[in-house]
Design a protein around this motif. Structure first.
Motif, PDB file in Angstrom:
ATOM      1  N   UNK A   1       0.832  -1.290  -0.074  1.00 38.30           N
ATOM      2  CA  UNK A   1      -0.160  -0.120   0.092  1.00 38.30           C
ATOM      3  C   UNK A   1       0.770   1.249  -0.038  1.00 38.30           C
ATOM      4  N   UNK A   2       2.086   1.127   0.652  1.00 33.18           N
ATOM      5  CA  UNK A   2       2.960   2.372   0.506  1.00 33.18           C
ATOM      6  C   UNK A   2       3.812   2.813  -0.595  1.00 33.18           C
ATOM      7  N   UNK A   3       3.387   1.627  -1.696  1.00 28.36           N
ATOM      8  CA  UNK A   3       4.094   1.789  -2.861  1.00 28.36           C
ATOM      9  C   UNK A   3       3.106   2.342  -4.176  1.00 28.36           C
ATOM     10  N   UNK A   4       1.893   2.830  -3.514  1.00 22.90           N
ATOM     11  CA  UNK A   4       0.948   3.478  -4.400  1.00 22.90           C
ATOM     12  C   UNK A   4       1.299   4.922  -4.701  1.00 22.90           C
ATOM     13  N   UNK A   5       1.009   5.198  -6.150  1.00 28.71           N
ATOM     14  CA  UNK A   5       1.422   6.545  -6.677  1.00 28.71           C
ATOM     15  C   UNK A   5       0.866   7.567  -5.998  1.00 28.71           C
ATOM     16  N   UNK A   6       1.441   8.708  -5.979  1.00 28.41           N
ATOM     17  CA  UNK A   6       1.061  10.142  -5.334  1.00 28.41           C
ATOM     18  C   UNK A   6      -0.380  10.311  -5.855  1.00 28.41           C
TER      19      UNK A   6
ATOM     20  N   UNK B   1      -8.744   6.548 -10.424  1.00 28.32           N
ATOM     21  CA  UNK B   1      -8.836   5.882  -9.043  1.00 28.32           C
ATOM     22  C   UNK B   1      -8.322   4.447  -9.252  1.00 28.32           C
ATOM     23  N   UNK B   2      -8.629   3.898 -10.133  1.00 32.18           N
ATOM     24  CA  UNK B   2      -8.478   2.440 -10.001  1.00 32.18           C
ATOM     25  C   UNK B   2      -6.964   2.272  -9.976  1.00 32.18           C
ATOM     26  N   UNK B   3      -6.180   3.196 -11.005  1.00 31.07           N
ATOM     27  CA  UNK B   3      -4.796   3.019 -10.991  1.00 31.07           C
ATOM     28  C   UNK B   3      -4.009   3.657  -9.773  1.00 31.07           C
ATOM     29  N   UNK B   4      -4.562   4.637  -9.192  1.00 30.70           N
ATOM     30  CA  UNK B   4      -3.921   5.279  -7.969  1.00 30.70           C
ATOM     31  C   UNK B   4      -4.139   4.395  -6.921  1.00 30.70           C
ATOM     32  N   UNK B   5      -5.210   3.515  -6.674  1.00 29.30           N
ATOM     33  CA  UNK B   5      -5.260   2.685  -5.628  1.00 29.30           C
ATOM     34  C   UNK B   5      -5.027   1.084  -5.844  1.00 29.30           C
TER      35      UNK B   5
ATOM     36  N   UNK C   1      -8.613   8.879  -0.698  1.00 29.58           N
ATOM     37  CA  UNK C   1      -8.055   8.399   0.566  1.00 29.58           C
ATOM     38  C   UNK C   1      -8.891   7.457   1.324  1.00 29.58           C
ATOM     39  N   UNK C   2      -9.904   7.685   1.293  1.00 26.31           N
ATOM     40  CA  UNK C   2     -10.960   6.471   1.910  1.00 26.31           C
ATOM     41  C   UNK C   2     -10.745   5.048   1.241  1.00 26.31           C
ATOM     42  N   UNK C   3     -10.724   5.161  -0.249  1.00 28.54           N
ATOM     43  CA  UNK C   3     -10.512   3.855  -1.046  1.00 28.54           C
ATOM     44  C   UNK C   3      -9.169   3.279  -0.443  1.00 28.54           C
ATOM     45  N   UNK C   4      -8.197   4.230  -0.324  1.00 29.89           N
ATOM     46  CA  UNK C   4      -6.845   3.371   0.095  1.00 29.89           C
ATOM     47  C   UNK C   4      -6.960   2.889   1.540  1.00 29.89           C
ATOM     48  N   UNK C   5      -7.710   3.512   2.207  1.00 26.78           N
ATOM     49  CA  UNK C   5      -7.926   3.253   3.737  1.00 26.78           C
ATOM     50  C   UNK C   5      -8.578   1.795   3.648  1.00 26.78           C
ATOM     51  N   UNK C   6      -9.610   1.807   2.928  1.00 30.01           N
ATOM     52  CA  UNK C   6     -10.549   0.469   2.849  1.00 30.01           C
ATOM     53  C   UNK C   6      -9.510  -0.644   2.215  1.00 30.01           C
ATOM     54  N   UNK C   7      -8.765  -0.336   1.118  1.00 30.35           N
ATOM     55  CA  UNK C   7      -7.861  -1.158   0.562  1.00 30.35           C
ATOM     56  C   UNK C   7      -6.842  -1.850   1.595  1.00 30.35           C
ATOM     57  N   UNK C   8      -6.333  -0.740   2.393  1.00 28.91           N
ATOM     58  CA  UNK C   8      -5.361  -1.381   3.576  1.00 28.91           C
ATOM     59  C   UNK C   8      -6.146  -2.423   4.565  1.00 28.91           C
ATOM     60  N   UNK C   9      -7.492  -1.953   4.913  1.00 30.93           N
ATOM     61  CA  UNK C   9      -8.126  -2.754   5.990  1.00 30.93           C
ATOM     62  C   UNK C   9      -8.166  -4.216   5.365  1.00 30.93           C
TER      63      UNK C   9
END
Length: 119
Positions: A7-12, A24-28, A63-71
């Protein structure tokens, strides 16, 4: 596609106001059909819909999607568990804001009381 534990390697996230579902698909690192499914499962995720039901996500949505992804992917939560976790964090945030507001009001009322005492 990235491994789930990266998850820390996701693009800026670029400094744009709106993002398409493809961006968003690419960013997350999540496929578009997964994003559409998560919209049904997580009430916090509500992209703006415009012409032809096209979705436009804002930075907070990403940011919410990234948080969901991490969970789900990194921490191993189920959909239900991740939903509870997200709701709990929202409730904590709301309670914290309420507490700050109450403290600010108390301080302002104490100032008013001081002014009234000097008259």
């Amino acid at each position: 596609m990235l491994e789930p534990s990266h998850n820390d390697e996701l693009p800026v996230i670029p400094g744009k106001r709106y993002f398409t579902i493809g961006e968003v698909s690419e960013l997350c690192a999540v496929k578009p059909h997964v994003l559409r499914y998560w919209e049904q499962e997580f009430p916090q995720l509500k992209p703006v819909k415009r012409r032809g039901n096209r979705r436009y996500y804002q930075r907070q949505d990403v940011l919410t999607i990234r948080q969901i992804r991490a969970l789900l992917y990194d921490q191993g939560f189920t959909i239900g568990g991740a939903r509870q976790q997200m709701e709990g964090e929202t409730a904590q945030h709301d309670a914290s804001q309420f507490s700050q507001l109450v403290n600010q009001m108390i301080a302002e009322l104490e100032e008013v009381l001081e002014v009234l005492k000097t008259r």
